[in-house]
Motif scaffolding. Structure first.
Motif, short mmCIF file in Angstrom:
data_model
loop_
_atom_site.label_atom_id
_atom_site.label_comp_id
_atom_site.label_asym_id
_atom_site.label_seq_id
_atom_site.Cartn_x
_atom_site.Cartn_y
_atom_site.Cartn_z
N VAL A 178 0.84 -1.20 0.00
CA VAL A 178 0.00 0.00 0.00
C VAL A 178 0.87 1.25 0.00
O VAL A 178 0.59 2.23 -0.72
CB VAL A 178 -0.97 -0.01 1.20
N VAL A 179 1.94 1.23 0.79
CA VAL A 179 2.86 2.37 0.83
C VAL A 179 3.43 2.64 -0.56
O VAL A 179 3.68 3.81 -0.93
CB VAL A 179 4.00 2.11 1.86
N ARG A 180 3.58 1.58 -1.35
CA ARG A 180 4.14 1.74 -2.70
C ARG A 180 3.08 2.11 -3.73
O ARG A 180 3.38 2.23 -4.91
CB ARG A 180 4.83 0.43 -3.11
N GLY A 181 1.83 2.25 -3.31
CA GLY A 181 0.79 2.69 -4.23
C GLY A 181 -0.18 1.62 -4.68
O GLY A 181 -1.07 1.89 -5.50
N VAL A 182 -0.05 0.41 -4.16
CA VAL A 182 -0.98 -0.67 -4.55
C VAL A 182 -2.33 -0.43 -3.88
O VAL A 182 -2.40 -0.20 -2.67
CB VAL A 182 -0.41 -2.05 -4.17
N LYS A 183 -3.39 -0.49 -4.69
CA LYS A 183 -4.75 -0.26 -4.19
C LYS A 183 -5.63 -1.51 -4.28
O LYS A 183 -6.64 -1.61 -3.59
CB LYS A 183 -5.42 0.85 -5.01
N GLU A 184 -5.24 -2.43 -5.13
CA GLU A 184 -6.08 -3.59 -5.45
C GLU A 184 -5.27 -4.86 -5.25
O GLU A 184 -4.14 -4.98 -5.75
CB GLU A 184 -6.55 -3.48 -6.90
N PHE A 185 -5.85 -5.82 -4.52
CA PHE A 185 -5.13 -7.05 -4.21
C PHE A 185 -5.91 -8.26 -4.72
O PHE A 185 -7.09 -8.45 -4.39
CB PHE A 185 -4.93 -7.16 -2.69
N GLN A 186 -5.24 -9.06 -5.55
CA GLN A 186 -5.80 -10.34 -5.99
C GLN A 186 -5.26 -11.39 -5.03
O GLN A 186 -4.07 -11.73 -5.06
CB GLN A 186 -5.36 -10.67 -7.43
N VAL A 187 -6.12 -11.88 -4.15
CA VAL A 187 -5.71 -12.86 -3.14
C VAL A 187 -5.74 -14.24 -3.78
O VAL A 187 -6.79 -14.68 -4.28
CB VAL A 187 -6.63 -12.80 -1.91
N ILE A 188 -4.59 -14.93 -3.78
CA ILE A 188 -4.47 -16.17 -4.53
C ILE A 188 -3.87 -17.28 -3.67
O ILE A 188 -3.11 -17.04 -2.74
CB ILE A 188 -3.60 -15.99 -5.81
N ALA A 189 -4.21 -18.50 -4.03
CA ALA A 189 -3.62 -19.73 -3.51
C ALA A 189 -4.22 -20.84 -4.35
O ALA A 189 -5.22 -20.64 -5.05
CB ALA A 189 -3.95 -19.94 -2.04
N GLN A 190 -3.61 -22.00 -4.31
CA GLN A 190 -4.22 -23.12 -5.01
C GLN A 190 -5.61 -23.41 -4.44
O GLN A 190 -6.50 -23.84 -5.16
CB GLN A 190 -3.33 -24.37 -4.89
N ASP A 191 -5.79 -23.13 -3.17
CA ASP A 191 -7.08 -23.35 -2.50
C ASP A 191 -7.20 -22.32 -1.38
O ASP A 191 -6.67 -22.52 -0.29
CB ASP A 191 -7.13 -24.78 -1.95
N LEU A 192 -7.89 -21.23 -1.65
CA LEU A 192 -8.05 -20.19 -0.63
C LEU A 192 -8.77 -20.68 0.60
O LEU A 192 -8.46 -20.32 1.73
CB LEU A 192 -8.85 -19.01 -1.21
N THR A 193 -9.80 -21.51 0.37
CA THR A 193 -10.70 -21.85 1.47
C THR A 193 -10.05 -22.76 2.51
O THR A 193 -10.56 -22.89 3.62
CB THR A 193 -11.98 -22.50 0.91
N TYR A 194 -8.93 -23.40 2.17
CA TYR A 194 -8.20 -24.23 3.13
C TYR A 194 -7.34 -23.38 4.06
O TYR A 194 -6.83 -23.87 5.06
CB TYR A 194 -7.32 -25.23 2.38
N TYR A 195 -7.18 -22.10 3.73
CA TYR A 195 -6.24 -21.25 4.46
C TYR A 195 -6.49 -21.32 5.97
O TYR A 195 -7.61 -21.15 6.45
CB TYR A 195 -6.34 -19.79 4.00
N GLY A 196 -5.40 -21.55 6.72
CA GLY A 196 -5.45 -21.52 8.17
C GLY A 196 -5.59 -22.87 8.84
O GLY A 196 -5.25 -23.01 10.02
#
Length: 433
Positions: A178-196
């Motif tokens: 964000v400090v570098r100017g990024v406003k939009e994040f594409q959150v990725i993983a082979q399987d997001l829903t398994y996260y955690g």
């Protein structure tokens, strides 16, 4: 060739791209000039980050390596290194067949490349990257690997079991971007829903998304590659209530026939799939769903395929991609099934499915004519500005071509009225307030 210059070439998915960006940052910290442009290769060092998912991707990677090997023989480049999924999967075969490559690295040991060159891998820079995307968006990889056992998929063979990144590390990375100017994040993983599940023994994606959305400067969060079985439904209120969480979900369903889902080793039924889609659309009004479907898996009958077509007509996905089954060595399907559907039939089914989706996409886009959307501008071209709505992920979804009535700035948001539409493209004009 340019001394002290490194060219990085990335093939395959956005998860590979993140690895390349991290490697680029390490090279920069060691005093190298780094570029990520396959059309301007002239470095002392060239690194190819490969894809090994299916046959076509493997062939593309091999062809790129052979082409660069020829450039090396002609003295136009110096050392040639290969990393990523292809070399993780076929390391010993590649070492024997491609002697022009100075060394192969897998998907997880690319930091050894730096030490082999007499340089230092800097752990304190582990979350830092050189962005290859436009400066206003970035991919955020929250995990690696996969614990699913789908019959056709080689990803677990390549990447091993799921490994979530700690939440604090991800939040730190988002702050840095964000400090570098990024406003939009594409959150990725082979399987997001398994996260955690591996780190916290619970599905922690909803909490992670909440924490990222709380960070000032994060304008859009978009979620890619969810798994339908045992979907974390407490994610839906987060999507509905948080303004900066896009009403968008990329969730690969692959098929709908119960017999095919069983053959594919997908732990979900047709009825459960319909229930999932209904609940997502009810709880997040206006959500745009992206899915991936497969044709030609061993055992798929004409009746199974007709069921898939009918499902596509009924579900009316806002975004859909499809591919034909590839018989991949090492997968469950390769060992237990015969690749019994001819390529010609696979291609015919794929073409038929995509024609159905094209009509659906055209109708859905046409319904947006006259509506106004918040749009981020990605770039300026000769006749148009090119932007996207919250429902459009870079590279894979439709773009909006916007008339040049007033100057617009890439990386900024504007209100845009849709004036025309095609199946995979929107046209718009700025709304004057």
């Amino acid at each position: 060739m340019r001394r002290n210059k490194v060219d990085i070439i990335t093939l395959g998915c956005s998860k590979n791209l993140v690895d390349s960006e991290r490697l680029m940052r390490q090279f920069e910290a060691n005093g190298y000039t780094v570029e990520h442009d396959p059309h301007k290769i002239n470095g002392e060092i060239v690194v190819v980050n490969t894809c090994g998912f299916i046959g076509d991707a493997q062939e593309e990677s091999i062809n790129m390596i052979l082409e660069l090997g020829e450039q090396k023989r002609k003295g136009r480049i110096g050392k040639l290194f290969v990393m990523g999924c292809l070399s993780e999967r076929f390391l010993h075969d590649l070492e024997e067949e491609l002697p022009e490559v100075d060394r192969f690295y897998g998907k997880f040991n690319w930091n050894e490349l730096l030490t082999d060159l007499g340089q230092t891998y800097r752990q304190e820079l582990a979350t830092e990257r050189v962005l290859t995307t436009p400066r206003h968006y970035a991919y955020l990889k929250i995990g690696e690997g996969c614990n699913r056992t789908c019959s056709y998929c080689s990803i677990p063979i390549i990447t091993g079991p799921y490994q979530s990144r700690p939440m604090e590390e991800l939040v730190t990375e988002v702050h840095q971007l964000v400090v570098r100017g990024v406003k939009e994040f594409q959150v990725i993983a082979q399987d997001l829903t398994y996260y955690g599940l591996d780190l916290y023994h619970r599905m922690a994606l909803p909490e992670l998304v909440e924490r990222i959305s709380d960070i000032p400067g994060v304008e859009w969060i978009r979620l890619h590659y969810g798994f339908p079985a045992r979907f974390p439904y407490d994610l839906l209120p987060v999507m509905r209530e948080r303004e900066n969480v896009c009403k968008y979900m990329d969730i690969a369903l692959q098929h709908i026939s119960d017999s095919m889902l069983k053959l594919m080793r997908r732990p979900i039924t047709k009825a459960e799939t319909y229930e999932l889609l209904e609940r997502m659309r009810n709880e997040v009004p206006g959500i745009h769903l992206r899915t991936t479907l497969m044709v030609g898996h061993p055992g798929e009958t004409e009746r199974d395929f007709e069921e898939l077509l009918q499902f596509t007509r009924e579900a009316r996905f806002e975004r859909m991609g499809a591919f034909a089954y590839s018989h991949e060595e090492g997968t469950y399907a390769y060992t237990h099934y015969q690749d019994d559907i001819p390529q010609e039939i696979k291609r015919k089914r794929l073409d038929t499915l995509m024609r159905v989706q094209e009509n659906i996409s055209a109708e859905m886009n046409a319904a947006k004519i006259g509506q106004t959307f918040k749009v981020i501008i990605d770039r300026e071209e000769e006749d148009f500005y090119v932007g996207r709505t919250q429902f459009d992920s870079p590279e894979v979804d439709p773009e909006m071509l916007i008339t040049k009535e007033i100057p617009l700035t890439p990386g900024c948001f504007y209100e845009i009225e849709v004036t025309d539409a095609q199946a995979f493209e929107l046209y718009g004009k700025p709304v004057f307030r």
